[in-house]
Design a protein around this motif. Structure first.
Motif, mmCIF file in Angstrom:
data_model
loop_
_atom_site.group_PDB
_atom_site.id
_atom_site.type_symbol
_atom_site.label_atom_id
_atom_site.label_comp_id
_atom_site.label_asym_id
_atom_site.label_seq_id
_atom_site.Cartn_x
_atom_site.Cartn_y
_atom_site.Cartn_z
ATOM 1 N N THR A 117 0.836 -1.192 0.000
ATOM 2 C CA THR A 117 0.000 0.000 0.000
ATOM 3 C C THR A 117 0.875 1.247 0.000
ATOM 4 N N GLY A 118 0.565 2.190 -0.854
ATOM 5 C CA GLY A 118 1.444 3.319 -1.077
ATOM 6 C C GLY A 118 1.416 4.357 0.026
ATOM 7 N N SER A 119 2.420 5.169 0.040
ATOM 8 C CA SER A 119 2.506 6.316 0.921
ATOM 9 C C SER A 119 3.289 7.367 0.168
ATOM 10 N N LEU A 120 3.413 8.549 0.746
ATOM 11 C CA LEU A 120 4.190 9.596 0.086
ATOM 12 C C LEU A 120 5.670 9.247 0.052
ATOM 13 N N GLN A 121 6.080 8.311 0.899
ATOM 14 C CA GLN A 121 7.466 7.845 0.862
ATOM 15 C C GLN A 121 7.635 6.700 -0.140
ATOM 16 N N LYS A 122 6.534 6.095 -0.561
ATOM 17 C CA LYS A 122 6.582 4.980 -1.509
ATOM 18 C C LYS A 122 5.672 5.298 -2.689
ATOM 19 N N LEU A 123 5.968 6.381 -3.369
ATOM 20 C CA LEU A 123 5.133 6.831 -4.470
ATOM 21 C C LEU A 123 5.191 5.861 -5.649
ATOM 22 N N TRP B 117 -0.492 6.205 -3.337
ATOM 23 C CA TRP B 117 -0.240 7.566 -3.813
ATOM 24 C C TRP B 117 0.544 7.460 -5.115
ATOM 25 N N VAL B 118 0.074 8.172 -6.126
ATOM 26 C CA VAL B 118 0.618 8.064 -7.478
ATOM 27 C C VAL B 118 1.120 9.429 -7.935
ATOM 28 N N ASP B 119 2.336 9.461 -8.454
ATOM 29 C CA ASP B 119 2.932 10.697 -8.965
ATOM 30 C C ASP B 119 2.698 10.767 -10.470
ATOM 31 N N VAL B 120 1.999 11.825 -10.913
ATOM 32 C CA VAL B 120 1.623 11.971 -12.321
ATOM 33 C C VAL B 120 2.403 13.127 -12.937
ATOM 34 N N VAL B 121 3.180 12.823 -13.961
ATOM 35 C CA VAL B 121 4.011 13.813 -14.659
ATOM 36 C C VAL B 121 3.268 14.325 -15.892
ATOM 37 N N ILE B 122 3.343 15.633 -16.140
ATOM 38 C CA ILE B 122 2.737 16.226 -17.341
ATOM 39 C C ILE B 122 3.689 17.248 -17.939
ATOM 40 N N ASP B 123 3.471 17.575 -19.220
ATOM 41 C CA ASP B 123 4.084 18.797 -19.743
ATOM 42 C C ASP B 123 3.077 19.932 -19.543
ATOM 43 N N ASP B 124 3.496 21.160 -19.789
ATOM 44 C CA ASP B 124 2.633 22.310 -19.447
ATOM 45 C C ASP B 124 1.897 22.885 -20.651
ATOM 46 N N ASP C 284 2.180 -1.764 6.308
ATOM 47 C CA ASP C 284 1.992 -1.907 4.874
ATOM 48 C C ASP C 284 1.148 -3.133 4.563
ATOM 49 N N VAL C 285 0.256 -3.003 3.610
ATOM 50 C CA VAL C 285 -0.634 -4.100 3.235
ATOM 51 C C VAL C 285 -0.227 -4.607 1.860
ATOM 52 N N PRO C 286 0.299 -5.823 1.733
ATOM 53 C CA PRO C 286 0.689 -6.329 0.421
ATOM 54 C C PRO C 286 -0.508 -6.414 -0.505
ATOM 55 N N ARG C 287 -0.269 -6.161 -1.794
ATOM 56 C CA ARG C 287 -1.349 -6.239 -2.783
ATOM 57 C C ARG C 287 -1.448 -7.690 -3.256
ATOM 58 N N GLN C 288 -1.920 -8.527 -2.330
ATOM 59 C CA GLN C 288 -2.148 -9.929 -2.615
ATOM 60 C C GLN C 288 -3.564 -10.234 -2.151
ATOM 61 N N ASN C 289 -3.957 -11.502 -2.246
ATOM 62 C CA ASN C 289 -5.287 -11.876 -1.793
ATOM 63 C C ASN C 289 -5.342 -12.116 -0.294
#
Length: 669
Positions: free
Chosen positions: A20-26, A149-156, A492-497
């Motif tokens: 599971t994501g965090s701002l430290q594990k983007l 938490w997902v970091d999204v890059v764009i151009d301007d 942290d919660v692994p993304r498993q079943n």
């Protein structure tokens, strides 16, 4: 915008893996690294052009505009529009925003609320960017998606139609954070077209990672005013919406727009005439267009408010923000949305020092399992069940919140939103059932003491991944507690079943039983706790040591640990693992006597030199080094016996020995 009962075209999906994501594990959206890309552009002296979200009709979407208008779309950078552009000028404010041609009021209402809460705003809008130093035509923003938490890059490069902003436009001509944030969210959703109609509730969660609640204002809870005040006091994000024809923003004579989303920016109780009045402050993402009824800017009601209060509250400008009474609020609006890290908006009337804890579970719904329309104890037993225990106390007024969110697979871009929900059962009997055709369904409850199970379900035979969060109010929390409940995921919660929360671990090794014995505890500790290489070097947990651990934690003296008792043990294990790894400076997998002394001090306990030597002799190897499994046994006994002595002394019992004499006796025998 859409109301909770209407249909939604889903965004472009994507797959995630790992914890599971965090701002430290983007997570990096499309595997794009902002710093690497910016450095590369600066070294080459070029401006970034995003091939994954290009300046092309594909990024707009084929059905947003007629084909002739799509052909006339132009893309321009802020540096082409203004001589001296800024990302932010004089701070971030909701008044920086003016909605453009796209019907994304649901997003902008959420962003407007975001600007009021710095703790969330800084997560979404990173500070390491701008149009001055290091400008390379590249920016990035962060959003929360299904536990990450997902970091999204764009151009301007921004889209324009006939010389006007197609998307949101900044009120100040050379400030561009609103337009760029909106573009990043459009990229996350697949296109600008996918912003044209949506759920305010979704946007609130995506900007915070929190839990949101939708309250019907046509059938409001009796304590609506108290909920609003508690939400305002605890710095929640809030929004509201009106009903009306989809994608048609019709302004009626009183100034309210039908089928539109607004931001709730305040809720106060003021002295009015000879009594009190509860009023709500609301902001329109258009940046103009206000309520014309009682408590509007020019309303005579303000003449009966104390001048200092009126001066503090009233902003007489055509900026889209206005006040109205709580009664008019319920008449004119259909839904109220409140969002925060935890459900603090339900804490009104609570005089205790309480906190909310949360258990999070990520798993996969299989269509072969029992559905919501096929309830029976036998059928539901086939489904994943997630247990929680309500302790024996008097909740004031709500103590449990359950939130279930669905996620579609990557190749299902246009898949419909399923009608999902959950059952809450107790002793194989159905207690509650909630279903809705929305991305997530969140409900709050007042549950009496007992052990419950949450059973995710759907009314349709289709596989989907889900995120289940169970929020519980903890009445036994106090400022001196050794283990205050965490307002975020316990680990942290692994993304498993399966997940690694202590409740899921407990139930996995007890086979859904209500308690765990020494043999099961031994298997659990060796399988789960000793996965780390450093902690496993010192040897495994023996059956005898597990019997000793169980005896220390077994408050009922029946040779087994309940879920609550195991929870106390799990928190101790987590704490002592952190201490062990910190003090094992040479990474040998063992602590010597000096490291043991430091570890005891870090744990807030005490031991003199004689006691240290005896502990090393009792729990150490031939060289008096202590491995992790023996360290856990030692520390649990030291902590338990220290507390036992203090309880005896404070309880008035006659104690004819010092604390160190007591500990020397009980720690070696």
């Amino acid at each position: 915008m859409f109301t909770p009962s209407s249909a939604l075209t889903l965004e472009q999906g994507w797959q995630t893996t790992g914890a599971t994501g965090s701002l430290q594990k983007l997570k990096k959206f499309n595997n794009q690294d902002f710093n690497h890309l910016r450095t590369s552009c600066l070294s080459q002296g070029v401006l970034f052009e995003d091939a994954t979200f290009p300046a092309h009709v594909s990024s707009i979407g084929p059905n947003l505009l007629p084909e002739d208008k799509l052909r006339r779309i132009q893309w321009k950078r802020p540096t082409e529009l203004q001589r001296n552009p800024y990302l932010i000028m004089d701070g971030v404010s909701r008044f920086d925003i003016m909605q453009g041609e796209i019907g994304d009021c649901w997003l902008l209402a959420a962003v407007g609320s975001l600007t009021l809460q710095k703790k969330f705003l800084e997560n979404v809008l990173p500070k390491d960017q701008g149009f001055q130093d290091g400008y390379a035509g590249i920016f990035h923003f962060r959003f929360w998606q299904y536990g990450d938490w997902v970091d999204v890059v764009i151009d301007d490069r921004l889209p324009f139609l006939n010389g006007r902003y197609l998307s949101v436009q900044p009120r100040t001509s050379n400030e561009f954070w609103p337009s760029l944030l909106e573009k990043a969210y459009a990229k996350l959703r697949g296109s600008y077209q996918n912003l044209h109609g949506g759920y305010l509730s979704d946007a609130l969660v995506d900007l915070t990672g929190g839990v949101q609640m939708a309250f019907s204002l046509k059938n409001p809870p009796p304590d609506l005013e108290e909920i609003l005040k508690a939400a305002d006091k605890s710095q929640c994000l809030m929004g509201c919406s009106t009903s009306g024809p989809l994608r048609r923003n019709i302004e009626v004579r009183n100034g309210i727009v039908q089928g539109h989303a607004y931001t709730v920016t305040g809720a106060v109780k003021i002295c009015y005439k000879n009594g009190w009045k509860h009023i709500i402050r609301i902001w329109n993402p258009w940046g103009h267009g206000e309520w014309k009824g009682p408590w509007c800017d020019d309303s005579p009601q303000w003449d009966h408010v104390e001048p200092k209060c009126r001066e503090a509250l009233l902003r007489n400008k055509d900026d889209g923000e206005f006040w109205m009474s709580c009664e008019n609020f319920q008449e004119q609006f259909s839904w109220l949305y409140i969002c925060n890290n935890t459900p603090t908006f339900l804490d009104f009337g609570d005089q205790h020092c309480t906190k909310w804890s949360v258990d999070s579970h990520i798993s996969l719904w299989s269509p072969v399992l029992a559905t919501g329309r096929n309830y029976s104890p036998g059928a539901v037993s086939m489904n994943p069940q997630y247990f929680f225990k309500v302790p024996d106390y008097d909740p004031k007024p709500y103590n449990i919140v359950v939130s279930l969110m669905q996620k579609h697979a990557e190749d299902m871009h246009n898949a419909k939103t399923l009608k999902i929900g959950f059952l809450i059962t107790m002793e194989n009997s159905k207690v509650l059932e909630q279903f809705s055709r929305t991305r997530d369904i969140t409900k709050y409850f007042t549950l009496s003491p007992g052990t419950y199970a949450v059973v995710p379900a759907t009314t349709e035979d289709q596989e989907f991944e889900f995120l289940l969060r169970i929020f519980m109010k903890n009445q036994d929390y106090n400022e001196n507690s050794n283990f205050p409940p965490s307002p975020v995921l316990p680990m942290d919660v692994p993304r498993q079943n399966q997940d690694r929360s202590y409740k899921a671990v407990f139930l996995r090794y007890t086979k859904q039983d209500s308690a765990i014995d020494a043999s099961q505890l031994q298997q659990l500790l060796n399988d789960v706790i000793l996965q780390d290489e450093m902690t496993s070097l010192g040897g495994r947990f023996s059956f005898d040591s597990c019997r000793g651990i169980l005896a220390l934690m077994d408050l009922n003296s029946n040779g087994r640990l309940t879920l609550q008792e195991f929870g106390r043990l799990w928190r101790s294990l987590t704490k002592y693992m952190d201490i062990f790894c910190k003090e094992d400076r040479n990474h040998s997998g063992f602590l010597d006597v000096s490291e043991l002394k430091s570890a005891i001090q870090t744990a807030g306990l005490a031991a003199n030199e004689q006691l240290l030597c005896l502990m090393a002799l009792r729990y150490g190897d031939a060289a008096r080094r202590i491995g992790f499994s023996d360290f856990v046994c030692c520390m649990l006994r030291l902590e338990t016996m220290t507390n036992a002595f203090q309880n005896l002394a404070e309880g008035g019992s006659q104690v004819l020995m010092t604390a160190m004499e007591w500990l020397t006796l009980v720690m070696y025998t």
